[in-house]
Each structure stands twice: as structure tokens, then as C-alpha cells.
Design an enzyme around this catalytic site. Structure first.
Site, PDB file in Angstrom:
ATOM      1  N   GLU A   4      47.866  63.950  26.440  1.00 35.22           N
ATOM      2  CA  GLU A   4      48.561  62.820  25.830  1.00 35.22           C
ATOM      3  C   GLU A   4      48.573  61.682  26.839  1.00 35.22           C
ATOM      4  OE1 GLU A   4      52.733  63.540  25.054  1.00 35.22           O
ATOM      5  OE2 GLU A   4      52.896  61.826  23.694  1.00 35.22           O
ATOM      6  N   HIS A  60      50.401  70.802  26.061  1.00 35.87           N
ATOM      7  CA  HIS A  60      49.682  69.605  26.524  1.00 35.87           C
ATOM      8  C   HIS A  60      50.275  69.083  27.828  1.00 35.87           C
ATOM      9  CE1 HIS A  60      52.850  67.546  24.024  1.00 35.87           C
ATOM     10  NE2 HIS A  60      52.812  66.670  24.987  1.00 35.87           N
TER      11      HIS A  60
END
Lengths: 134, 134
Positions: free
Chosen positions: A130, A79
């Protein structure tokens, strides 16, 4: 709305080998491994002059990256984390645009002790994003 | 040896949609699309305070990201680019450690007009790593 790239997280199948590559071959400053039992990962921070790479290794039976490593045996980029000033405002704007927030939609306290949310990769160019409030 | 994270490259299946998300939803500063025929991509730069995200979209029939998008229909993170001062010294050190350099091992002029090399993902935690001499 988004600010700095806080980090890029890379899941690794062999933490010692990952550390050795970044520290000994690439010459980067690398932290000691930190167990994060609440997040099911052991994390190593690779400090670059402008951001961090986080090497993630599974911790415990319910690690969220266990399945990722089963699908990606060599590891892979897991991520990216963008900083935001106001995570609830960011969430509301994203949801209004049709982007799905993972889980129950409420921020959780992330590995850095700050509120975080994850966005559904299918709504974001196949990228797990995120958001971290700083 | 490695310096700044120069950029994270994300391959997108729909460039206009990717631009709209980063510019209109996330509020980032986003460049006009730039065709890079020598590299088989159209690139959009998302400028964050500390680094860049590069949205990549295939250009031409031999685009190097065409196959990636066939395997990853929603898109995905394609590579990370680390800056180095001396790309030949970096290459030699990496090769001595057993890491494979893609292609013939000689630096090419990349999309920013600077010498670049790519490392084999299988030798780097499943991550395609670009090195750029700055």
C-alpha cells in the site's frame, strides 16, 4: 521516493486473542478496535516506538480480508504500507516500470483518511504494497 | 516489552530484480548484498527513515527460505522482527502464555550479531515473529 514504513497489517482470525497477545503478552500499547465499514475491516492499532502494526479483522460480508483468512486460517501478514509525498507521481513512476496498480489506478481515501493505492503483489515480490500519501 | 520494529523480511525469488525495484523505482537507499552463510541467506537492506526492509535470497542448499520460495514462487513477506531488551525474560513470558519458541528454545546469534529467537507462526496470527535483543 518512498518514506517511512507507515504500518504492517496482519489479518487475524480472532481479534480478542490478537489484542491479548500484543497487549498482555508482548506489552505493547494497543488501541480500542475501530470499525471501518467503508473498508470492510475492524482495525486495532499496535503502537510501536517507530511504526504501527495494524491487526485487521473482517467486517461485513464483503470484507477484502475474508478470502485471505479462508486461505490462511491462522491469519498472516496481509500488507505493508509505505509513505509517499506525491501518490500520483509515485503511481506514474511505478506504472512506467511495469508494476500494476490494483483497481482503476486512481487513489482512494484509505482507513487513515489519506489517499492510498495498492500495488499488485505479483509485481512486488509477492508482497501486497500500500502506498499512502502523507 | 517489545520495542521497535527492527525489520520486515521479504523473501525474493530474484535478488537483482528486487534491488532494482526498491532502489530504482521506489528510490530507497539499498545496501550491497551480504552473504550470511551461517543463516543460509543473502541479505539486502532497504533503509527507510524509521526501519528496514530486508530482502532475503537463498544461499546454499539448506537455506531456511528455500521451502518458502517453493511455496511462494513470487516471494512474500517472511517475518517481522521486534526488538526486546531482555530476550530470556521475553521468552519465558511468551512460553508461559503458551507460545512456542522454534528450535531448542535457546537464543541464537542472528544475522545482526545479536541474540534472536523465532516464535511459532501458528501461535502468532500466522506470522513468523523474530525477537532480537538490542
Amino acid at each position: 521516493m518512498i518514506g517511512r514504513l507507515n504500518h504492517v497489517a496482519i489479518a487475524v482470525p480472532d481479534l480478542e486473542a490478537g489484542i491479548a497477545q500484543y497487549r498482555d503478552v508482548l506489552g505493547a500499547k494497543v488501541s480500542e478496535p475501530q470499525d471501518e465499514p467503508d473498508h470492510g475491516v475492524t482495525v486495532v492499532f499496535v503502537e510501536l516506538p517507530n511504526t504501527k502494526i495494524e491487526l485487521l479483522y473482517p467486517l461485513g460480508d464483503n470484507s477484502p480480508i475474508k478470502g485471505f483468512l479462508e486461505k490462511n486460517a491462522s491469519g498472516g501478514i496481509h500488507h505493508v504500507c509505505y509513505e509517499v509525498d506525491d501518490i500520483l507521481a509515485a503511481r506514474d513512476k511505478l506504472q512506467a516500470s511495469g508494476a500494476r496498480v490494483l483497481g482503476d489506478g486512481e487513489p482512494k481515501i484509505g482507513a487513515h483518511g489519506k489517499p492510498v493505492l495498492f500495488l499488485h503483489p505479483k509485481d512486488f515480490n509477492g508482497t501486497l504494497v500500500e502506498l499512502e500519501q502523507v
